[in-house]
Design an enzyme around this catalytic site. Structure first.
Site, mmCIF file in Angstrom:
data_model
loop_
_atom_site.group_PDB
_atom_site.id
_atom_site.type_symbol
_atom_site.label_atom_id
_atom_site.label_comp_id
_atom_site.label_asym_id
_atom_site.label_seq_id
_atom_site.Cartn_x
_atom_site.Cartn_y
_atom_site.Cartn_z
ATOM 1 N N ASP A 54 0.897 -1.160 0.000
ATOM 2 C CA ASP A 54 0.000 0.000 0.000
ATOM 3 C C ASP A 54 0.934 1.207 0.000
ATOM 4 O O ASP A 54 1.674 1.427 0.973
ATOM 5 C CB ASP A 54 -0.893 -0.016 1.250
ATOM 6 C CG ASP A 54 -1.824 1.191 1.291
ATOM 7 O OD1 ASP A 54 -1.507 2.237 0.684
ATOM 8 O OD2 ASP A 54 -2.883 1.085 1.944
ATOM 9 N N TYR A 159 -6.529 15.790 -8.686
ATOM 10 C CA TYR A 159 -5.881 14.852 -9.611
ATOM 11 C C TYR A 159 -4.892 15.570 -10.526
ATOM 12 O O TYR A 159 -3.719 15.175 -10.635
ATOM 13 C CB TYR A 159 -6.934 14.122 -10.447
ATOM 14 C CG TYR A 159 -6.344 13.049 -11.344
ATOM 15 C CD1 TYR A 159 -5.950 11.822 -10.819
ATOM 16 C CD2 TYR A 159 -6.174 13.268 -12.714
ATOM 17 C CE1 TYR A 159 -5.403 10.832 -11.627
ATOM 18 C CE2 TYR A 159 -5.631 12.290 -13.531
ATOM 19 C CZ TYR A 159 -5.248 11.073 -12.983
ATOM 20 O OH TYR A 159 -4.701 10.097 -13.796
ATOM 21 N N LYS A 163 -0.661 15.220 -10.532
ATOM 22 C CA LYS A 163 0.160 14.716 -11.632
ATOM 23 C C LYS A 163 1.193 15.770 -12.070
ATOM 24 O O LYS A 163 2.289 15.414 -12.494
ATOM 25 C CB LYS A 163 -0.723 14.283 -12.810
ATOM 26 C CG LYS A 163 -1.603 13.053 -12.496
ATOM 27 C CD LYS A 163 -0.800 11.794 -12.164
ATOM 28 C CE LYS A 163 -1.690 10.565 -12.031
ATOM 29 N NZ LYS A 163 -0.948 9.345 -11.678
HETATM 30 N N1 LIG Z 1 -7.160 5.392 -17.055
HETATM 31 C C1 LIG Z 1 -6.728 6.511 -17.590
HETATM 32 O O1 LIG Z 1 -7.341 7.069 -18.521
HETATM 33 C C2 LIG Z 1 -5.464 7.141 -17.092
HETATM 34 C C3 LIG Z 1 -4.967 8.250 -17.789
HETATM 35 C C4 LIG Z 1 -3.794 8.844 -17.364
HETATM 36 C C5 LIG Z 1 -3.138 8.334 -16.266
HETATM 37 N N2 LIG Z 1 -3.649 7.255 -15.592
HETATM 38 C C6 LIG Z 1 -2.897 6.757 -14.452
HETATM 39 O O2 LIG Z 1 -2.645 5.375 -14.618
HETATM 40 C C7 LIG Z 1 -2.462 4.767 -13.338
HETATM 41 C C8 LIG Z 1 -3.309 3.504 -13.252
HETATM 42 O O3 LIG Z 1 -4.673 3.904 -13.335
HETATM 43 P P1 LIG Z 1 -5.823 2.963 -13.936
HETATM 44 O O4 LIG Z 1 -6.532 3.783 -14.942
HETATM 45 O O5 LIG Z 1 -5.301 1.654 -14.284
HETATM 46 O O6 LIG Z 1 -6.779 2.906 -12.656
HETATM 47 P P2 LIG Z 1 -7.432 1.689 -11.847
HETATM 48 O O7 LIG Z 1 -7.937 0.643 -12.771
HETATM 49 O O8 LIG Z 1 -8.368 2.355 -10.900
HETATM 50 O O9 LIG Z 1 -6.192 1.067 -11.066
HETATM 51 C C9 LIG Z 1 -5.560 1.788 -10.047
HETATM 52 C C10 LIG Z 1 -4.689 0.824 -9.276
HETATM 53 O O10 LIG Z 1 -4.024 1.549 -8.224
HETATM 54 C C11 LIG Z 1 -4.226 0.828 -7.022
HETATM 55 N N3 LIG Z 1 -4.095 1.682 -5.858
HETATM 56 C C12 LIG Z 1 -4.816 2.762 -5.515
HETATM 57 N N4 LIG Z 1 -4.392 3.246 -4.337
HETATM 58 C C13 LIG Z 1 -3.367 2.445 -3.932
HETATM 59 C C14 LIG Z 1 -2.519 2.417 -2.812
HETATM 60 N N5 LIG Z 1 -2.642 3.315 -1.811
HETATM 61 N N6 LIG Z 1 -1.564 1.478 -2.732
HETATM 62 C C15 LIG Z 1 -1.424 0.558 -3.705
HETATM 63 N N7 LIG Z 1 -2.218 0.506 -4.787
HETATM 64 C C16 LIG Z 1 -3.175 1.450 -4.893
HETATM 65 C C17 LIG Z 1 -5.598 0.200 -7.152
HETATM 66 O O11 LIG Z 1 -5.768 -0.839 -6.209
HETATM 67 P P3 LIG Z 1 -7.242 -1.287 -5.671
HETATM 68 O O12 LIG Z 1 -7.792 -2.248 -6.678
HETATM 69 O O13 LIG Z 1 -6.906 -1.919 -4.360
HETATM 70 O O14 LIG Z 1 -8.059 -0.037 -5.543
HETATM 71 C C18 LIG Z 1 -5.491 -0.296 -8.592
HETATM 72 O O15 LIG Z 1 -4.754 -1.493 -8.635
HETATM 73 C C19 LIG Z 1 -2.817 5.837 -12.307
HETATM 74 O O16 LIG Z 1 -1.643 6.423 -11.807
HETATM 75 C C20 LIG Z 1 -3.603 6.845 -13.115
HETATM 76 O O17 LIG Z 1 -3.554 8.140 -12.573
HETATM 77 C C21 LIG Z 1 -4.783 6.641 -15.990
#
Ligand SMILES: NC(=O)c1ccc[n+]([C@@H]2O[C@H](COP(=O)([O-])OP(=O)(O)OC[C@H]3O[C@@H](n4cnc5c(N)ncnc54)[C@H](OP(=O)(O)O)[C@@H]3O)[C@@H](O)[C@H]2O)c1
Length: 236
Positions: A54, A159, A163
């Site tokens: 975490d 957010y 970033k």
């Molecule tokens: N999706 C997009 O369009 C997008 C665009 C730009 C950047 N991003 C970035 O890409 C990254 C991944 O996002 P995603 O879209 O794949 O989102 P997601 O599907 O919501 O996955 C987020 C992951 O982070 C984990 N997490 C959250 N808080 C945590 C903590 N305190 N310790 C450890 N793990 C934690 C979550 O675990 P749980 O399952 O336990 O909640 C999940 O595994 C993020 O940094 C996000 O800002 C995403």
């Protein structure tokens, strides 16, 4: 020698795909996840090791670093992928609750510092350490102020600013580590359909994972301190 990677937040979404793609290149890609059940399930699905981490809990980060040291003795790749967007109370600037903003920073910024500093001694043992911070085009100050930007309307205080901070965190580490083999870069996945955004993005999580994988496997002549997407440099 098989490369060892740790990907935080890898039980689902983009992190899950980063593990899958790195493992496909022969890397031992450790699934970092805060929830034991979800993490183990992802590790089994991907055929990769799992470690509980975490990013907001220093003790769990220290325990993960200790476990990696015992199991592998070093780390070659760290992908700081775990991230949260925060609830509506962290979005609209004039209505934002500081506590909600702080919560987003705990994961997206302070968590990255905690994990990076805990893993750096292991990364220093690698011949070619790579740190990838999963950022967003929403962190770009240049794009936020550009009337032509497709991201103009999404003005989420916590957010977006987290970033932007992560981008500077990336640059600061890259500067400190510039005379070492470790490269530190920020990658932006683009707008991908994941739980983070209610699966509204047009890109897949796999497409979003590609830039992190590219930055995680850079050659010695690759950049450090860069902010990149699939097409190249992103405007800061
Ligand atoms: N999706 C997009 O369009 C997008 C665009 C730009 C950047 N991003 C970035 O890409 C990254 C991944 O996002 P995603 O879209 O794949 O989102 P997601 O599907 O919501 O996955 C987020 C992951 O982070 C984990 N997490 C959250 N808080 C945590 C903590 N305190 N310790 C450890 N793990 C934690 C979550 O675990 P749980 O399952 O336990 O909640 C999940 O595994 C993020 O940094 C996000 O800002 C995403």
């Amino acid at each position: 020698m098989t490369k060892i990677a740790l990907i935080t937040g890898a039980n689902k979404g983009i992190g899950h795909e980063i593990v899958r793609l790195l493992a496909g290149q022969g890397v031992t890609a450790i699934v970092g996840a805060r929830d034991e059940e979800r993490g183990r399930a992802a590790g089994e699905r991907l055929g990769q090791p799992y470690v509980r981490i975490d990013v907001t809990d220093e003790a769990s980060v220290a325990a993960a670093a200790k476990w990696i040291e015992t199991e592998y003795g070093r780390l070659d790749i760290l992908v700081n992928n775990a991230g949260i967007v925060g609830g509506p109370a962290a979005h609209q600037p004039s209505a934002a609750a500081a506590e909600q903003v702080r919560e987003v920073y705990e994961t997206n910024v302070f968590g990255v510092v905690t994990v990076t500093n805990a893993m750096l001694p292991l990364l220093r043992r690698s011949e070619a350490g790579r740190i990838v911070n999963v950022s967003s085009e929403l962190g770009s100050l240049a794009m936020a102020g550009d009337p032509e930007s497709p991201f103009l309307a999404f003005n989420a205080l916590a957010y977006n600013s987290s970033k932007s901070a992560l981008n500077m965190v990336t640059v600061c580490y890259a500067k400190e580590l510039k005379d070492t083999p470790i490269k530190v870069n920020a990658g932006t996945p683009g707008y991908c359909a994941t739980d983070l955004n209610g699966h509204t993005g047009p890109r897949t999580a796999e497409q979003g994972a590609a830039i992190a994988v590219r930055l995680a496997t850079l050659d010695a002549d690759g950049p450090t301190g860069a902010y990149m997407n699939d097409d190249g440099a992103v405007r800061w």
